[in-house]
Design a protein around this motif. Structure first.
Motif, PDB file in Angstrom:
ATOM      1  N   ALA A  98      -5.146  -1.869 -16.022  1.00  0.00           N
ATOM      2  CA  ALA A  98      -5.881  -2.185 -14.801  1.00  0.00           C
ATOM      3  C   ALA A  98      -6.284  -3.660 -14.822  1.00  0.00           C
ATOM      4  CB  ALA A  98      -7.110  -1.309 -14.686  1.00  0.00           C
ATOM      5  N   ASP A  99      -6.393  -4.232 -13.650  1.00  0.00           N
ATOM      6  CA  ASP A  99      -6.799  -5.640 -13.583  1.00  0.00           C
ATOM      7  C   ASP A  99      -8.256  -5.735 -13.165  1.00  0.00           C
ATOM      8  OD1 ASP A  99      -6.968  -5.331 -10.827  1.00  0.00           O
ATOM      9  OD2 ASP A  99      -5.053  -6.273 -10.422  1.00  0.00           O
ATOM     10  N   GLU A 100      -8.676  -6.924 -12.783  1.00  0.00           N
ATOM     11  CA  GLU A 100     -10.080  -7.161 -12.450  1.00  0.00           C
ATOM     12  C   GLU A 100     -10.575  -6.282 -11.303  1.00  0.00           C
ATOM     13  OE1 GLU A 100      -7.778  -9.787 -12.268  1.00  0.00           O
ATOM     14  OE2 GLU A 100      -8.061 -10.350 -14.343  1.00  0.00           O
ATOM     15  N   ALA A 101      -9.702  -5.919 -10.383  1.00  0.00           N
ATOM     16  CA  ALA A 101     -10.100  -5.099  -9.237  1.00  0.00           C
ATOM     17  C   ALA A 101     -10.101  -3.616  -9.584  1.00  0.00           C
ATOM     18  CB  ALA A 101      -9.166  -5.364  -8.057  1.00  0.00           C
ATOM     19  N   GLY A 102      -9.648  -3.275 -10.780  1.00  0.00           N
ATOM     20  CA  GLY A 102      -9.622  -1.879 -11.185  1.00  0.00           C
ATOM     21  C   GLY A 102      -8.419  -1.123 -10.658  1.00  0.00           C
ATOM     22  N   VAL A 103      -7.426  -1.835 -10.155  1.00  0.00           N
ATOM     23  CA  VAL A 103      -6.216  -1.196  -9.634  1.00  0.00           C
ATOM     24  C   VAL A 103      -5.137  -1.286 -10.709  1.00  0.00           C
ATOM     25  CG1 VAL A 103      -4.455  -1.250  -7.824  1.00  0.00           C
ATOM     26  CG2 VAL A 103      -6.816  -1.888  -7.289  1.00  0.00           C
ATOM     27  N   PRO A 104      -4.576  -0.155 -11.105  1.00  0.00           N
ATOM     28  CA  PRO A 104      -3.533  -0.200 -12.130  1.00  0.00           C
ATOM     29  C   PRO A 104      -2.283  -0.928 -11.629  1.00  0.00           C
ATOM     30  CG  PRO A 104      -4.119   2.074 -11.578  1.00  0.00           C
ATOM     31  CD  PRO A 104      -4.898   1.179 -10.685  1.00  0.00           C
ATOM     32  N   ALA A 105      -1.591  -1.598 -12.532  1.00  0.00           N
ATOM     33  CA  ALA A 105      -0.376  -2.333 -12.173  1.00  0.00           C
ATOM     34  C   ALA A 105       0.652  -1.419 -11.533  1.00  0.00           C
ATOM     35  CB  ALA A 105       0.207  -3.014 -13.401  1.00  0.00           C
ATOM     36  N   ALA A 106       0.697  -0.161 -11.975  1.00  0.00           N
ATOM     37  CA  ALA A 106       1.662   0.788 -11.420  1.00  0.00           C
ATOM     38  C   ALA A 106       1.443   1.013  -9.925  1.00  0.00           C
ATOM     39  CB  ALA A 106       1.581   2.110 -12.171  1.00  0.00           C
ATOM     40  N   ALA A 107       0.241   0.767  -9.433  1.00  0.00           N
ATOM     41  CA  ALA A 107      -0.034   0.884  -8.000  1.00  0.00           C
ATOM     42  C   ALA A 107      -0.058  -0.478  -7.320  1.00  0.00           C
ATOM     43  CB  ALA A 107      -1.378   1.588  -7.782  1.00  0.00           C
ATOM     44  N   ALA A 108      -0.562  -1.489  -8.015  1.00  0.00           N
ATOM     45  CA  ALA A 108      -0.727  -2.812  -7.401  1.00  0.00           C
ATOM     46  C   ALA A 108       0.604  -3.487  -7.105  1.00  0.00           C
ATOM     47  CB  ALA A 108      -1.572  -3.709  -8.311  1.00  0.00           C
ATOM     48  N   VAL A 109       1.566  -3.401  -8.022  1.00  0.00           N
ATOM     49  CA  VAL A 109       2.845  -4.086  -7.831  1.00  0.00           C
ATOM     50  C   VAL A 109       3.605  -3.510  -6.635  1.00  0.00           C
ATOM     51  CG1 VAL A 109       5.113  -4.534  -8.869  1.00  0.00           C
ATOM     52  CG2 VAL A 109       3.022  -4.964 -10.179  1.00  0.00           C
ATOM     53  N   PRO A 110       3.791  -2.185  -6.525  1.00  0.00           N
ATOM     54  CA  PRO A 110       4.492  -1.675  -5.341  1.00  0.00           C
ATOM     55  C   PRO A 110       3.720  -1.921  -4.039  1.00  0.00           C
ATOM     56  CG  PRO A 110       4.235   0.069  -6.977  1.00  0.00           C
ATOM     57  CD  PRO A 110       3.532  -1.142  -7.498  1.00  0.00           C
ATOM     58  N   ALA A 111       2.390  -1.862  -4.100  1.00  0.00           N
ATOM     59  CA  ALA A 111       1.596  -2.109  -2.888  1.00  0.00           C
ATOM     60  C   ALA A 111       1.752  -3.553  -2.431  1.00  0.00           C
ATOM     61  CB  ALA A 111       0.128  -1.781  -3.146  1.00  0.00           C
ATOM     62  N   ALA A 112       1.671  -4.495  -3.348  1.00  0.00           N
ATOM     63  CA  ALA A 112       1.849  -5.909  -2.992  1.00  0.00           C
ATOM     64  C   ALA A 112       3.263  -6.159  -2.489  1.00  0.00           C
ATOM     65  CB  ALA A 112       1.545  -6.792  -4.202  1.00  0.00           C
ATOM     66  N   SER A 113       4.241  -5.525  -3.105  1.00  0.00           N
ATOM     67  CA  SER A 113       5.638  -5.682  -2.691  1.00  0.00           C
ATOM     68  C   SER A 113       5.853  -5.154  -1.279  1.00  0.00           C
ATOM     69  CB  SER A 113       6.563  -4.943  -3.656  1.00  0.00           C
ATOM     70  OG  SER A 113       6.402  -5.434  -4.952  1.00  0.00           O
ATOM     71  N   LEU A 114       5.232  -4.020  -0.986  1.00  0.00           N
ATOM     72  CA  LEU A 114       5.365  -3.440   0.352  1.00  0.00           C
ATOM     73  C   LEU A 114       4.726  -4.342   1.401  1.00  0.00           C
ATOM     74  CD1 LEU A 114       6.358  -1.111   2.066  1.00  0.00           C
ATOM     75  CD2 LEU A 114       4.189   0.048   1.633  1.00  0.00           C
ATOM     76  N   LEU A 115       3.551  -4.880   1.106  1.00  0.00           N
ATOM     77  CA  LEU A 115       2.909  -5.803   2.048  1.00  0.00           C
ATOM     78  C   LEU A 115       3.769  -7.043   2.271  1.00  0.00           C
ATOM     79  CD1 LEU A 115      -0.816  -5.622   0.915  1.00  0.00           C
ATOM     80  CD2 LEU A 115       0.152  -4.814   3.067  1.00  0.00           C
ATOM     81  N   PHE A 116       4.353  -7.562   1.218  1.00  0.00           N
ATOM     82  CA  PHE A 116       5.246  -8.720   1.315  1.00  0.00           C
ATOM     83  C   PHE A 116       6.456  -8.365   2.183  1.00  0.00           C
ATOM     84  CE2 PHE A 116       8.673 -11.335  -0.741  1.00  0.00           C
ATOM     85  CZ  PHE A 116       8.214 -12.577  -0.333  1.00  0.00           C
ATOM     86  N   ALA A 117       7.036  -7.189   1.949  1.00  0.00           N
ATOM     87  CA  ALA A 117       8.222  -6.764   2.692  1.00  0.00           C
ATOM     88  C   ALA A 117       7.915  -6.540   4.169  1.00  0.00           C
ATOM     89  CB  ALA A 117       8.793  -5.490   2.070  1.00  0.00           C
ATOM     90  N   VAL A 118       6.777  -5.955   4.479  1.00  0.00           N
ATOM     91  CA  VAL A 118       6.416  -5.695   5.874  1.00  0.00           C
ATOM     92  C   VAL A 118       6.322  -7.001   6.665  1.00  0.00           C
ATOM     93  CG1 VAL A 118       4.529  -4.851   7.356  1.00  0.00           C
ATOM     94  CG2 VAL A 118       5.349  -3.460   5.459  1.00  0.00           C
ATOM     95  N   GLY A 119       5.920  -8.067   6.000  1.00  0.00           N
ATOM     96  CA  GLY A 119       5.870  -9.376   6.650  1.00  0.00           C
ATOM     97  C   GLY A 119       7.242  -9.916   6.999  1.00  0.00           C
ATOM     98  N   HIS A 120       8.298  -9.265   6.505  1.00  0.00           N
ATOM     99  CA  HIS A 120       9.669  -9.696   6.773  1.00  0.00           C
ATOM    100  C   HIS A 120      10.447  -8.650   7.563  1.00  0.00           C
ATOM    101  CE1 HIS A 120       8.395 -12.271   3.465  1.00  0.00           C
ATOM    102  NE2 HIS A 120       9.302 -13.132   3.878  1.00  0.00           N
TER     103      HIS A 120
END
Length: 75
Positions: free
Chosen positions: A1-23
């Motif tokens: 987990a990082d500083e926000a308490g979100v595990p990498a297993a959830a944070a990486v796909p969530a960030a990737s999806l947000l990045f993809a939606v912008g495209h």
């Protein structure tokens, strides 16, 4: 987990999806490519904690795609 308490297993796909939606304007192919690129860049950021490296990588990718688009023969 990082500083926000979100595990990498959830944070990486969530960030990737947000990045993809912008495209989304690039269509399904653009969405899939940017989702994969977003995953890679998310992992780079998690490892280096350097947003500048991620921004430079994004810019280099965009430059390469633009150069190939301009230099490649029209299909």
């Amino acid at each position: 987990a990082d500083e926000a308490g979100v595990p990498a297993a959830a944070a990486v796909p969530a960030a990737s999806l947000l990045f993809a939606v912008g495209h989304l304007y690039q269509g399904l192919g653009g969405l899939l490519v940017t989702f994969a690129l977003g995953g890679y860049l998310s992992l780079v950021f998690r490892r280096t904690r350097n947003l500048h490296a991620v921004a430079i990588a994004h810019g280099l990718y965009n430059t390469a795609v633009l150069a190939l688009t301009l230099l490649a023969p029209a299909a």
